[in-house]
Design an enzyme around this catalytic site. Structure first.
Site, short mmCIF file in Angstrom:
data_model
loop_
_atom_site.label_atom_id
_atom_site.label_comp_id
_atom_site.label_asym_id
_atom_site.label_seq_id
_atom_site.Cartn_x
_atom_site.Cartn_y
_atom_site.Cartn_z
N SER A 134 -6.37 7.73 2.01
CA SER A 134 -6.05 6.32 2.17
C SER A 134 -4.55 6.03 2.23
O SER A 134 -4.16 4.92 2.60
CB SER A 134 -6.68 5.48 1.05
OG SER A 134 -6.02 5.70 -0.18
N LYS A 178 -2.22 3.31 -4.34
CA LYS A 178 -2.11 2.34 -3.25
C LYS A 178 -0.72 1.69 -3.30
O LYS A 178 0.02 1.83 -4.27
CB LYS A 178 -3.16 1.22 -3.40
CG LYS A 178 -4.61 1.67 -3.35
CD LYS A 178 -5.04 2.04 -1.96
CE LYS A 178 -6.50 2.40 -1.90
NZ LYS A 178 -6.83 3.73 -2.35
#
Length: 155
Positions: free
Chosen positions: A68, A105
């Protein structure tokens, strides 16, 4: 470095104080464009623990599991040097705990609140809601990529 914990696909490591760790450092910059004429270079010792900021008890190494964050140059199975003493700022890459799950993230501030933003179009942003249990565990200070391992996995 020794393993501390493994949770939710992330492996956590701590740096054991072993004294000075240094390797040869060639301080002549390498051209990433066209090669330059050969020139003399100087070699000295560089302490990797200090260079990577791993000389504090607030610093841990985390191994990434997943894709990701690839567009932020954080590939699968890379190592992150995470400093828990740094204050998280918008657009920092962070290790966060959301509802008991660890994730890596980009921390984004939007008009509606905080988001955990993946750096890969295949993944959706995560909106942090008021009802969520949310904590920034640490800020990513460095990314270490094992190119040898990546080359072996492509075979």
């Amino acid at each position: 470095m020794y393993a501390v914990n493994q949770r939710n696909g992330l492996s956590f490591y701590a740096v054991r104080a072993t004294g000075e760790i240094s390797v040869p450092y060639i301080w002549t910059p390498l051209k990433a464009g066209f090669p330059s004429p050969a020139q003399d270079y100087m070699e000295e010792e560089i302490d990797l623990v200090n260079l990577l900021g791993m000389n504090k008890p607030s610093v841990f190494i985390v191994r990434v599991d997943g894709h990701s964050m690839t567009d932020a140059h954080v590939p699968d199975r890379s190592y992150l040097v995470v400093d828990r003493s740094l204050k998280p700022m918008p657009n920092d890459i962070v290790v966060a705990v959301l509802n008991g799950e660890f994730t890596v993230k980009t921390l984004v501030k939007s008009s509606t609140g905080w988001m955990l933003y993946p750096e890969n179009a295949m993944y959706d942003p995560i909106v942090v809601r008021d009802t969520d249990a949310f904590q920034v565990w640490g800020v990513v200070a460095q990314v270490v990529i094992d190119r040898k391992e990546m080359r072996l996995r492509k075979r």
